[in-house]
Design an enzyme around this catalytic site. Structure first.
Site, PDB file in Angstrom:
ATOM      1  N   ASP A  74      -1.054  -6.123  -0.220  1.00 48.52           N
ATOM      2  CA  ASP A  74      -1.377  -5.433   1.031  1.00 48.52           C
ATOM      3  C   ASP A  74      -2.879  -5.191   1.126  1.00 48.52           C
ATOM      4  O   ASP A  74      -3.492  -4.698   0.169  1.00 48.52           O
ATOM      5  CB  ASP A  74      -0.680  -4.071   1.066  1.00 48.52           C
ATOM      6  CG  ASP A  74       0.371  -3.995   2.152  1.00 48.52           C
ATOM      7  OD1 ASP A  74       0.243  -4.710   3.163  1.00 48.52           O
ATOM      8  OD2 ASP A  74       1.314  -3.198   1.990  1.00 48.52           O
ATOM      9  N   LYS A 113      -1.222  -9.397   2.983  1.00 44.31           N
ATOM     10  CA  LYS A 113      -0.482  -8.866   4.134  1.00 44.31           C
ATOM     11  C   LYS A 113      -1.375  -7.897   4.883  1.00 44.31           C
ATOM     12  O   LYS A 113      -2.089  -7.106   4.262  1.00 44.31           O
ATOM     13  CB  LYS A 113       0.798  -8.151   3.709  1.00 44.31           C
ATOM     14  CG  LYS A 113       1.610  -7.592   4.900  1.00 44.31           C
ATOM     15  CD  LYS A 113       2.938  -7.018   4.464  1.00 44.31           C
ATOM     16  CE  LYS A 113       2.822  -5.620   3.892  1.00 44.31           C
ATOM     17  NZ  LYS A 113       2.420  -4.629   4.926  1.00 44.31           N
ATOM     18  N   GLU A 156       9.305  -4.044  10.755  1.00 46.57           N
ATOM     19  CA  GLU A 156       9.675  -2.745  10.186  1.00 46.57           C
ATOM     20  C   GLU A 156      10.185  -1.784  11.248  1.00 46.57           C
ATOM     21  O   GLU A 156       9.562  -1.609  12.298  1.00 46.57           O
ATOM     22  CB  GLU A 156       8.497  -2.110   9.451  1.00 46.57           C
ATOM     23  CG  GLU A 156       8.842  -0.757   8.835  1.00 46.57           C
ATOM     24  CD  GLU A 156       7.820  -0.235   7.850  1.00 46.57           C
ATOM     25  OE1 GLU A 156       7.991   0.914   7.373  1.00 46.57           O
ATOM     26  OE2 GLU A 156       6.852  -0.958   7.538  1.00 46.57           O
ATOM     27  N   ASP A 165       0.822  -1.210   0.000  1.00 47.86           N
ATOM     28  CA  ASP A 165       0.000   0.000   0.000  1.00 47.86           C
ATOM     29  C   ASP A 165       0.856   1.261   0.000  1.00 47.86           C
ATOM     30  O   ASP A 165       0.335   2.375  -0.101  1.00 47.86           O
ATOM     31  CB  ASP A 165      -0.984   0.009   1.175  1.00 47.86           C
ATOM     32  CG  ASP A 165      -0.307  -0.018   2.531  1.00 47.86           C
ATOM     33  OD1 ASP A 165       0.933  -0.060   2.588  1.00 47.86           O
ATOM     34  OD2 ASP A 165      -1.027  -0.021   3.555  1.00 47.86           O
ATOM     35  N   SER A 166       2.183   1.094   0.055  1.00 46.72           N
ATOM     36  CA  SER A 166       3.089   2.230  -0.131  1.00 46.72           C
ATOM     37  C   SER A 166       2.871   2.871  -1.491  1.00 46.72           C
ATOM     38  O   SER A 166       3.209   4.042  -1.699  1.00 46.72           O
ATOM     39  CB  SER A 166       4.545   1.779   0.001  1.00 46.72           C
ATOM     40  OG  SER A 166       4.829   0.719  -0.913  1.00 46.72           O
TER      41      SER A 166
END
Length: 271
Positions: free
Chosen positions: A70, A100, A169, A31-32
């Protein structure tokens, strides 16, 4: 420990092809892309329909890597059943092979529900961008003993729920290394040091295209931004001075003998 797992994000057909040609083990439609490809100010802005559109494009270009999508903010938090419905869409409509989602212990039941119907789930703890505001911004997590212990509890809960792997992360390297050693499933690090089972980066960051900022943990393998800008600038100059397109290299010819006939006819039209 074996050979580390290589994971790279992709957001469209070309970036999916790059993952294929670069021989990545896993291609993550993260989703970045909301920020690096669509220009939103947060990953929370992207909708499920938008994600599905990008997932399909990536799937058309990335054939060999394992495909993970995502789940966007708002598509899995409401209830396990709501999450399952949307996870099914990611597989069926997005052509992904796994999903994810972010969160620890509080998301374990949701992960279990999705896994139980045969959809692989990649967990994500530490810095969870969809919750960055509640975490005080994009900051490292697990930076104290208590926080590190809580991360371990989160990781254990996700493993117990059936996640096949977990993203760590922005976690201090010693903490990530210890958590990795306590699990029977692989960890994928992003800003979590070299001792995770694998690594992931955002493609648009590591090739130097995203123009807003570059995270501390990202290594710039190439700076393509100036190369692309230079190519476009040169193109603009050549169009304006009429050096492009070149008659011999970039245009088409008429059939043999037909150009002379055409030019003769054009001349007659001017009379």
């Amino acid at each position: 420990m074996g050979t580390p797992i290589t994971v790279m994000t992709a957001h469209d057909y070309p970036s999916g092809v790059f993952c294929e040609k670069g021989e990545m083990d896993i291609c993550l439609v993260g989703d970045s892309l909301a920020m690096v490809a669509l220009g939103y100010d947060s990953t929370t802005r992207i909708t499920l329909d938008e994600m599905l559109h990008h997932c399909r494009a990536v799937a058309r270009g990335s054939k060999t890597p394992f495909l993970i999508g995502d789940m966007p903010f708002g598509t899995y938090e409401k209830s396990p059943e709501h999450a399952l419905d949307n996870a099914i869409r990611m597989i069926r409509e997005g052509h992904m092979e796994a999903v994810k989602l972010e969160g620890g212990i509080e998301m374990a039941e949701t992960c279990r529900r999705i896994v139980n119907v045969g959809i692989p789930v990649l967990g994500h703890i530490g810095l969870t961008p969809q919750r960055a505001t509640s975490l005080g911004g994009f900051r490292a997590q697990g930076t104290s003993l208590i926080k590190a212990q809580n991360l371990l509890k989160d990781a254990k809960a996700l493993e117990e729920a059936g996640c096949f792997s977990i993203v760590l992360e922005s976690v201090p390297s010693p903490v990530a290394e210890f958590i990795t050693g306590q699990l029977n499933i692989p960890t994928i690090g992003i800003g979590a040091g070299p001792h995770c089972s694998g690594q992931v980066l955002v493609q648009m960051d590591m090739i130097g295209i995203y123009d807003k900022f570059t995270p501390k943990f990202c290594k710039l393998y190439e700076r393509l931004d100036p190369l692309i800008v230079n190519a476009l600038t040169k193109y603009g100059e050549e169009v304006r001075n009429r050096s492009f397109p070149d008659i011999k290299s970039h245009t088409y010819s008429m059939e043999k003998g037909e150009e002379d006939k055409f030019l003769k006819w054009v001349k007659e039209q001017k009379v």
